[in-house]
Scaffold this motif. Structure first.
Motif, short mmCIF file in Angstrom:
data_model
loop_
_atom_site.label_atom_id
_atom_site.label_comp_id
_atom_site.label_asym_id
_atom_site.label_seq_id
_atom_site.Cartn_x
_atom_site.Cartn_y
_atom_site.Cartn_z
N THR A 283 0.86 -1.18 0.00
CA THR A 283 0.00 0.00 0.00
C THR A 283 0.90 1.22 0.00
OG1 THR A 283 -1.60 -1.22 1.34
CG2 THR A 283 -1.89 1.15 1.18
N ILE A 284 0.69 2.12 -0.97
CA ILE A 284 1.51 3.32 -1.09
C ILE A 284 0.63 4.54 -0.86
CG2 ILE A 284 3.06 4.64 -2.59
CD1 ILE A 284 3.51 2.02 -4.16
N ILE A 285 1.03 5.38 0.07
CA ILE A 285 0.26 6.59 0.40
C ILE A 285 1.20 7.78 0.31
CG2 ILE A 285 -1.04 7.79 2.19
CD1 ILE A 285 -1.75 5.02 3.33
N TYR A 286 0.73 8.86 -0.33
CA TYR A 286 1.49 10.11 -0.37
C TYR A 286 0.86 11.11 0.59
CZ TYR A 286 3.39 14.54 -1.97
OH TYR A 286 3.98 15.78 -2.00
N ASP A 287 1.68 11.67 1.47
CA ASP A 287 1.21 12.65 2.45
C ASP A 287 1.66 14.03 1.99
OD1 ASP A 287 0.42 14.11 4.61
OD2 ASP A 287 1.92 13.29 6.00
N PRO A 288 0.75 14.84 1.41
CA PRO A 288 1.17 16.15 0.90
C PRO A 288 1.60 17.12 2.00
CG PRO A 288 -1.21 15.86 0.65
CD PRO A 288 -0.67 14.58 1.16
N ALA A 289 1.08 16.94 3.21
CA ALA A 289 1.44 17.85 4.30
C ALA A 289 2.93 17.74 4.65
CB ALA A 289 0.58 17.57 5.53
N GLY A 290 3.41 16.51 4.74
CA GLY A 290 4.82 16.30 5.06
C GLY A 290 5.68 16.05 3.84
N ASP A 291 5.07 16.03 2.65
CA ASP A 291 5.75 15.74 1.39
C ASP A 291 6.54 14.44 1.50
OD1 ASP A 291 6.54 16.05 -1.24
OD2 ASP A 291 8.34 17.18 -0.70
N LEU A 292 5.87 13.41 2.01
CA LEU A 292 6.55 12.12 2.15
C LEU A 292 5.64 10.99 1.69
CD1 LEU A 292 5.46 10.57 5.00
CD2 LEU A 292 6.73 12.45 5.96
N TYR A 293 6.28 9.87 1.41
CA TYR A 293 5.59 8.66 0.96
C TYR A 293 5.66 7.63 2.06
CZ TYR A 293 6.20 10.82 -3.61
OH TYR A 293 6.18 11.69 -4.67
N LYS A 294 4.59 6.82 2.16
CA LYS A 294 4.55 5.73 3.12
C LYS A 294 4.17 4.45 2.37
CE LYS A 294 3.22 8.66 7.01
NZ LYS A 294 2.17 8.99 7.98
N ILE A 295 5.03 3.44 2.48
CA ILE A 295 4.75 2.15 1.87
C ILE A 295 4.59 1.13 2.99
CG2 ILE A 295 5.66 0.28 0.45
CD1 ILE A 295 6.96 2.24 -1.33
N THR A 296 3.48 0.40 2.96
CA THR A 296 3.25 -0.69 3.90
C THR A 296 3.27 -1.99 3.12
OG1 THR A 296 1.87 0.76 5.26
CG2 THR A 296 1.69 -1.61 5.64
N LEU A 297 4.17 -2.89 3.52
CA LEU A 297 4.33 -4.17 2.83
C LEU A 297 3.78 -5.29 3.70
CD1 LEU A 297 8.04 -3.64 1.83
CD2 LEU A 297 6.07 -3.25 0.40
N ASN A 298 2.95 -6.11 3.11
CA ASN A 298 2.43 -7.29 3.80
C ASN A 298 3.38 -8.44 3.51
OD1 ASN A 298 1.04 -9.41 4.87
ND2 ASN A 298 -0.82 -9.11 3.68
N ALA A 299 4.24 -8.77 4.48
CA ALA A 299 5.26 -9.81 4.31
C ALA A 299 4.85 -11.09 5.03
CB ALA A 299 6.60 -9.31 4.81
N ALA A 300 3.56 -11.35 5.12
CA ALA A 300 3.08 -12.53 5.84
C ALA A 300 3.59 -13.80 5.17
CB ALA A 300 1.55 -12.54 5.88
N GLY A 301 4.18 -14.67 5.97
CA GLY A 301 4.64 -15.95 5.48
C GLY A 301 6.10 -16.00 5.09
N PHE A 302 6.73 -14.84 4.81
CA PHE A 302 8.14 -14.90 4.43
C PHE A 302 8.96 -13.75 5.02
CE2 PHE A 302 5.83 -12.62 1.21
CZ PHE A 302 6.63 -11.55 0.86
N LEU A 303 8.47 -13.19 6.12
CA LEU A 303 9.21 -12.09 6.77
C LEU A 303 10.59 -12.53 7.22
CD1 LEU A 303 9.21 -9.17 7.85
CD2 LEU A 303 8.18 -10.04 9.94
N MET A 304 10.69 -13.76 7.74
CA MET A 304 11.97 -14.25 8.24
C MET A 304 12.96 -14.57 7.13
SD MET A 304 11.61 -14.11 11.45
CE MET A 304 12.99 -15.04 12.07
N LYS A 305 12.49 -14.66 5.87
CA LYS A 305 13.37 -15.03 4.76
C LYS A 305 13.97 -13.82 4.05
CE LYS A 305 10.50 -19.08 3.84
NZ LYS A 305 9.61 -19.71 2.84
N ILE A 306 13.52 -12.61 4.39
CA ILE A 306 13.95 -11.41 3.67
C ILE A 306 15.31 -10.96 4.20
CG2 ILE A 306 13.42 -9.00 3.16
CD1 ILE A 306 10.47 -9.73 3.37
#
Length: 195
Positions: free
Chosen positions: A139-162
């Motif tokens: 999920t990618i969200i742009y916050d115009p107030a802070g001029d920043l991007y937020k990416i949320t990654l769903n790593a369910a099932g392979f978080l320990m392998k990254i």
């Protein structure tokens, strides 16, 4: 795991120049050893030496590498001064989510469209390659107030392998170049769990 305004440099897809030079030198020494052994120990090889085209193409590896460097410089020149400013990197172990907050500096389009952004990864064993698993799980969200991007990654099932997490900024032009930023590297020790 929080980091404050860390400047992330672009990652070269081909690796550092010194590694590339070492590989080319090793290949030349390897081929040179084969040539010398065949030349001195095989009369048929000496007889066919001037009739075989590939024997003359392989020693041209340094020239081919030099041409690749020139092409690489031309393609990457427009993106050379574009930076990613990493503001925050967090891992939610219970929900198996990775959250990244960052700013982009030096890009002509402000804000950069979210279609041009993607997250990638590399596994502990093997190559992760393009962000195949994250393509539908981010999920990618742009916050115009802070001029920043937020990416949320769903790593369910392979978080320990990254092993490493990357941000890709895709550019579609006549000579496309993807700005690749390595935003985090997980420590790994097979004797101790990561979290």
């Amino acid at each position: 795991m929080a980091e404050r305004m860390k400047i992330v440099k672009q990652t070269r897809p081909g690796g550092p120049l010194i590694v590339q030079a070492a590989v080319i030198l090793f290949l030349l020494l390897f081929l040179g050893g084969i040539y010398i052994a065949l030349y001195h120990g095989n009369a048929a090889f000496r007889a066919r030496l001037f009739d075989t085209w590939w024997l003359w193409v392989l020693p041209g590896l340094p020239a081919i590498w030099g041409l690749w460097l020139v092409a690489d410089f031309i393609v990457t020149f427009p993106a050379r001064h574009r930076r990613l400013l990493l503001i925050d990197f967090q891992v939610d172990e219970e929900k198996e989510l990775i959250q990244i907050a960052f700013k982009l500096d030096g890009f002509p389009k402000v804000p950069v469209p979210t279609e041009m952004l993607a997250a990638g990864y590399q596994l502990i064993y093997g190559k992760g390659g393009p962000p195949i698993r994250f393509k539908c799980r981010q999920t990618i969200i742009y916050d115009p107030a802070g001029d920043l991007y937020k990416i949320t990654l769903n790593a369910a099932g392979f978080l320990m392998k990254i092993k490493e997490v990357f941000i890709f900024v895709k550019q579609k032009r006549l000579l496309p170049f993807h700005c690749i930023y390595k935003v985090h590297r997980f420590p790994y020790d097979w004797r101790n769990p990561r979290f």
